[in-house]
Design a protein around this motif. Sequence first.
Motif, mmCIF file in Angstrom:
data_model
loop_
_atom_site.group_PDB
_atom_site.id
_atom_site.type_symbol
_atom_site.label_atom_id
_atom_site.label_comp_id
_atom_site.label_asym_id
_atom_site.label_seq_id
_atom_site.Cartn_x
_atom_site.Cartn_y
_atom_site.Cartn_z
ATOM 1 N N ILE A 5 0.846 -1.207 0.119
ATOM 2 C CA ILE A 5 -0.157 0.101 -0.074
ATOM 3 C C ILE A 5 0.789 1.314 -0.042
ATOM 4 O O ILE A 5 0.631 2.240 -0.768
ATOM 5 N N VAL A 6 1.822 1.368 0.927
ATOM 6 C CA VAL A 6 2.842 2.339 1.070
ATOM 7 C C VAL A 6 3.681 2.614 -0.395
ATOM 8 O O VAL A 6 3.809 3.593 -0.876
ATOM 9 N N PHE A 7 3.866 1.557 -1.114
ATOM 10 C CA PHE A 7 4.606 1.405 -2.494
ATOM 11 C C PHE A 7 3.697 2.169 -3.268
ATOM 12 O O PHE A 7 3.926 2.740 -4.185
ATOM 13 N N ILE A 8 2.211 1.831 -3.229
ATOM 14 C CA ILE A 8 1.278 2.426 -4.286
ATOM 15 C C ILE A 8 1.288 3.858 -4.236
ATOM 16 O O ILE A 8 1.427 4.464 -5.303
ATOM 17 N N MET A 9 1.148 4.140 -2.948
ATOM 18 C CA MET A 9 1.035 5.599 -2.759
ATOM 19 C C MET A 9 2.299 6.297 -3.100
ATOM 20 O O MET A 9 2.180 7.536 -3.514
ATOM 21 N N ALA A 10 3.470 5.686 -2.906
ATOM 22 C CA ALA A 10 4.713 6.347 -3.370
ATOM 23 C C ALA A 10 4.814 6.560 -4.865
ATOM 24 O O ALA A 10 5.320 7.539 -5.461
ATOM 25 N N GLY A 11 4.445 5.473 -5.399
ATOM 26 C CA GLY A 11 4.433 5.289 -6.729
ATOM 27 C C GLY A 11 3.654 6.214 -7.532
ATOM 28 O O GLY A 11 3.990 7.087 -8.425
#
Length: 449
Positions: free
Chosen positions: A162-168
């Motif tokens: 989820i953090v990866f998606i937000m950062a992406g």
Amino acid sequence: METEKRNLQRTMTSRHITMMALGGAIGAGLFKGSSSAIDMAGPAVILAYLIGGIILLFIMQGLAEMAVANSGARTFRDLVQSILGKYPAYFLDWIYWKMWVLNITAESIVAAIFIQYWLPGYPIWMLALAVSVLVTAVNLLSVKVFAETEYWLALIKITVIIVFIMAGILLLLVTFGDHAAVGFSNLTDNGGFFPNGSKGLITAMLVVIYSYGGTEIIGVTLAETKNPEKVVPKAVRSTLIRIISFYIIPFFIIVSLIPWNEVNGVPESPFVMVFQMIGIPGADHIMNAVVLLAIISSMNSGLYGSSRVLYTQAEDGRIPKIFSRLSKKKVPVYAILMCTSALYIGVLISLFAGSKTFDFLMGSLGYTVLFIWLIIAFAHLKSRKQQNGKPSAYAVKWFPYTTWAAIIALLMILIGIIFTTSVIVTLITLCIYIFITLTYVAKKRRHKI
């Protein structure tokens, strides 16, 4: 060790088996196999995972319906045998066992590769050995401890995705500091959305099916799940939504941020590459640690699934009874130790093949997941006939069209994979299937089946 007859305990709840399914499916296929899939299909990998996700949805709905109709079932074999007969059930049991023991072997190598990011001076085999010992120890504890461990490991990986998606999304759309918003030009640059054509898409489906494989572990938890007729459908619904979201969206971000032809040329996971782009000090190390935990989580689920297949086989007298013996904590210790032996064989293989061990094993695993899904789908079709056309309390909508759609799609993928996969991998897999069939014939002649 107590040798008297004991039963497995129904200590797992919906949250446990949901996270276990996620633990099985969100592992090396996503974090390491993603590089291979992108290299094969380019940006079209998004479409490949969408197709795979829809097929998975149809298969898992059928599995849930059969589990509700047969609440006394312990594993896949119990569900399938009452519908398709002894040979399909026998074949399913053993290819499922083979899938998981090969999978945990492959993932021990991948885990070693990620540890090597910090310890480059240590060989793959030594690091794989350390991981193997850790996973064995966790599985020898009680089922409740195992389930809780798996729950929290899976929760960590989901949180990071989820953090990866937000950062992406931030990297794609927002300009900050020295970073310019990347946008979506990488989706069509470097050869277009289908840079390797339809062949690339079909070839990538092998990795896709392998990646999604493991979700069906829900069918192995039946004997240790409270109220399976209620819990399994709920777990199937929540698991599918999360898996499809946690694959398709991250892949969309990866191929948008990074040119597809540059992803497979670096040793680290695309997930680590993206976190490096953010520029947060130590972000790559944090991500590497989380990916490592995710892979260990997947190994955990795999060892659970494979050991329970052995346990039920032994309980029914199909293999030596020693594998059905439980410890005081009601864990099938001998079955677990038998399955972990594959880990140590993998360590020996990695002495010669090193990091290439994963790529070699992944091909055979893709075939196996295909056949597992096909058997489940055919069993679901026939299950309604046994119920005089009446569905169980959990009924799949649009039956039988969704199940037939899954079967046709899987057969098309199988044909495509046969023509695009290494002949050696195909022949080895075929030899394994022939061996399983011959053992069935031999047992049948001795009237042991």
